[in-house]
Design a protein around this motif. Structure first.
Motif, PDB file in Angstrom:
ATOM      1  N   ASP A 135     -11.061  11.002   3.217  1.00  0.00           N
ATOM      2  CA  ASP A 135     -12.000  11.252   2.116  1.00  0.00           C
ATOM      3  C   ASP A 135     -11.282  11.444   0.788  1.00  0.00           C
ATOM      4  N   THR A 136     -10.219  12.230   0.797  1.00  0.00           N
ATOM      5  CA  THR A 136      -9.463  12.484  -0.433  1.00  0.00           C
ATOM      6  C   THR A 136      -8.834  11.207  -0.962  1.00  0.00           C
ATOM      7  N   VAL A 137      -8.188  10.456  -0.088  1.00  0.00           N
ATOM      8  CA  VAL A 137      -7.507   9.237  -0.519  1.00  0.00           C
ATOM      9  C   VAL A 137      -8.508   8.200  -1.032  1.00  0.00           C
ATOM     10  N   GLU A 138      -9.619   8.016  -0.340  1.00  0.00           N
ATOM     11  CA  GLU A 138     -10.632   7.063  -0.821  1.00  0.00           C
ATOM     12  C   GLU A 138     -11.154   7.455  -2.196  1.00  0.00           C
ATOM     13  N   LEU A 139     -11.441   8.729  -2.393  1.00  0.00           N
ATOM     14  CA  LEU A 139     -11.948   9.199  -3.683  1.00  0.00           C
ATOM     15  C   LEU A 139     -10.937   8.955  -4.795  1.00  0.00           C
ATOM     16  N   LEU A 140      -9.695   9.349  -4.576  1.00  0.00           N
ATOM     17  CA  LEU A 140      -8.682   9.228  -5.627  1.00  0.00           C
ATOM     18  C   LEU A 140      -8.323   7.771  -5.894  1.00  0.00           C
ATOM     19  N   LEU A 200      -0.084   1.589  -0.341  1.00  0.00           N
ATOM     20  CA  LEU A 200      -0.067   2.806   0.468  1.00  0.00           C
ATOM     21  C   LEU A 200       1.272   2.866   1.176  1.00  0.00           C
ATOM     22  N   THR A 201       1.934   4.022   1.095  1.00  0.00           N
ATOM     23  CA  THR A 201       3.232   4.192   1.744  1.00  0.00           C
ATOM     24  C   THR A 201       3.227   5.483   2.546  1.00  0.00           C
ATOM     25  N   ALA A 202       3.508   5.378   3.844  1.00  0.00           N
ATOM     26  CA  ALA A 202       3.655   6.562   4.679  1.00  0.00           C
ATOM     27  C   ALA A 202       5.085   7.065   4.522  1.00  0.00           C
ATOM     28  N   LEU A 203       5.236   8.326   4.154  1.00  0.00           N
ATOM     29  CA  LEU A 203       6.548   8.917   3.975  1.00  0.00           C
ATOM     30  C   LEU A 203       6.967   9.642   5.252  1.00  0.00           C
ATOM     31  N   ALA A 204       8.252   9.840   5.424  1.00  0.00           N
ATOM     32  CA  ALA A 204       8.812  10.366   6.670  1.00  0.00           C
ATOM     33  C   ALA A 204       8.262  11.727   7.073  1.00  0.00           C
ATOM     34  N   ASP A 205       7.901  12.557   6.111  1.00  0.00           N
ATOM     35  CA  ASP A 205       7.456  13.914   6.446  1.00  0.00           C
ATOM     36  C   ASP A 205       5.944  14.026   6.635  1.00  0.00           C
ATOM     37  N   GLY A 206       5.263  12.902   6.796  1.00  0.00           N
ATOM     38  CA  GLY A 206       3.826  12.910   7.041  1.00  0.00           C
ATOM     39  C   GLY A 206       2.973  12.764   5.801  1.00  0.00           C
ATOM     40  N   ARG A 207       3.593  12.794   4.636  1.00  0.00           N
ATOM     41  CA  ARG A 207       2.824  12.593   3.412  1.00  0.00           C
ATOM     42  C   ARG A 207       2.464  11.117   3.266  1.00  0.00           C
ATOM     43  N   LEU A 208       1.417  10.871   2.502  1.00  0.00           N
ATOM     44  CA  LEU A 208       1.000   9.517   2.166  1.00  0.00           C
ATOM     45  C   LEU A 208       1.103   9.373   0.662  1.00  0.00           C
ATOM     46  N   ARG A 209       1.807   8.343   0.200  1.00  0.00           N
ATOM     47  CA  ARG A 209       1.906   8.068  -1.235  1.00  0.00           C
ATOM     48  C   ARG A 209       1.057   6.844  -1.545  1.00  0.00           C
ATOM     49  N   VAL A 210       0.247   6.974  -2.576  1.00  0.00           N
ATOM     50  CA  VAL A 210      -0.597   5.882  -3.043  1.00  0.00           C
ATOM     51  C   VAL A 210      -0.143   5.532  -4.448  1.00  0.00           C
ATOM     52  N   GLY A 211       0.147   4.265  -4.675  1.00  0.00           N
ATOM     53  CA  GLY A 211       0.547   3.805  -5.998  1.00  0.00           C
ATOM     54  C   GLY A 211      -0.423   2.755  -6.513  1.00  0.00           C
ATOM     55  N   VAL A 212      -0.769   2.855  -7.790  1.00  0.00           N
ATOM     56  CA  VAL A 212      -1.613   1.860  -8.443  1.00  0.00           C
ATOM     57  C   VAL A 212      -0.849   1.348  -9.651  1.00  0.00           C
ATOM     58  N   ALA A 262       6.061  -5.195 -16.380  1.00  0.00           N
ATOM     59  CA  ALA A 262       5.309  -4.588 -17.478  1.00  0.00           C
ATOM     60  C   ALA A 262       4.250  -3.657 -16.908  1.00  0.00           C
ATOM     61  N   GLY A 263       3.678  -2.867 -17.777  1.00  0.00           N
ATOM     62  CA  GLY A 263       2.578  -2.009 -17.378  1.00  0.00           C
ATOM     63  C   GLY A 263       3.034  -0.633 -16.957  1.00  0.00           C
ATOM     64  N   LYS A 264       2.385  -0.109 -15.926  1.00  0.00           N
ATOM     65  CA  LYS A 264       2.720   1.232 -15.439  1.00  0.00           C
ATOM     66  C   LYS A 264       2.435   1.311 -13.950  1.00  0.00           C
ATOM     67  N   LEU A 265       3.065   2.278 -13.344  1.00  0.00           N
ATOM     68  CA  LEU A 265       2.797   2.612 -11.959  1.00  0.00           C
ATOM     69  C   LEU A 265       2.404   4.082 -11.921  1.00  0.00           C
ATOM     70  N   LEU A 266       1.188   4.362 -11.487  1.00  0.00           N
ATOM     71  CA  LEU A 266       0.718   5.726 -11.289  1.00  0.00           C
ATOM     72  C   LEU A 266       0.668   5.967  -9.795  1.00  0.00           C
ATOM     73  N   TRP A 267       1.021   7.173  -9.364  1.00  0.00           N
ATOM     74  CA  TRP A 267       1.026   7.460  -7.939  1.00  0.00           C
ATOM     75  C   TRP A 267       0.567   8.891  -7.689  1.00  0.00           C
ATOM     76  N   PHE A 268       0.129   9.109  -6.461  1.00  0.00           N
ATOM     77  CA  PHE A 268      -0.167  10.462  -6.001  1.00  0.00           C
ATOM     78  C   PHE A 268       0.206  10.551  -4.536  1.00  0.00           C
ATOM     79  N   GLU A 269       0.390  11.778  -4.080  1.00  0.00           N
ATOM     80  CA  GLU A 269       0.705  12.020  -2.673  1.00  0.00           C
ATOM     81  C   GLU A 269      -0.237  13.058  -2.107  1.00  0.00           C
ATOM     82  N   VAL A 270      -0.585  12.861  -0.833  1.00  0.00           N
ATOM     83  CA  VAL A 270      -1.369  13.849  -0.081  1.00  0.00           C
ATOM     84  C   VAL A 270      -0.669  14.075   1.259  1.00  0.00           C
TER      85      VAL A 270
END
Length: 125
Positions: free
Chosen positions: A17-22, A42-54, A112-120
């Motif tokens: 739910d959180t990832v879909e919303l964000l 979408l990138t799964a990180l080793a410690d169980g976090r999920l990183r989403v980049g746009v 060019a442009g930008k990369l925005l990311w968040f992790e949950v």
């Protein structure tokens, strides 16, 4: 494949739910505020976090993705039509950031442009 099916197939329903919303908010902003392509990763990180980049083609970094200690997005007026999307990232993501990639040589130049990311992490404390 949709984000929902990817997260379900990888056993991550707790962040769905959180990832879909964000993602919805960030991709909508890329669509509304740029004139070029955008991409999602979408990138799964080793410690169980999920990183989403746009990534999108405009180099400006909006709040709250700016320099530490991250810009804060003010509350939107209660009767306003918008202005809540990036505030949601600030409230629901564990961490976030952004990097400007500059102007590049054209709208389809991924340098060019930008990369925005968040992790949950899926664990809310």
């Amino acid at each position: 494949m949709t984000v929902r099916s990817v997260l379900n197939s990888h056993g991550r329903p707790e962040v769905l739910d959180t990832v879909e919303l964000l993602i919805s908010e960030m991709v909508t902003n890329a669509y509304l505020h740029t004139n070029g392509p955008a991409s999602l990763r979408l990138t799964a990180l080793a410690d169980g976090r999920l990183r989403v980049g746009v990534w999108d083609s405009h180099p400006r970094i909006p709040a709250p993705f700016g320099r530490p200690p991250h810009d804060h997005v003010p509350l939107a007026p209660p009767d306003g039509d918008g202005g809540r999307g990036l505030r949601l990232v600030q409230e629901y993501a564990d961490c976030w950031g952004g990097v400007s990639l500059g102007d590049g040589d054209g709208a389809f130049d991924r340098r060019a442009g930008k990369l925005l990311w968040f992790e949950v992490s899926g664990v809310r404390g």
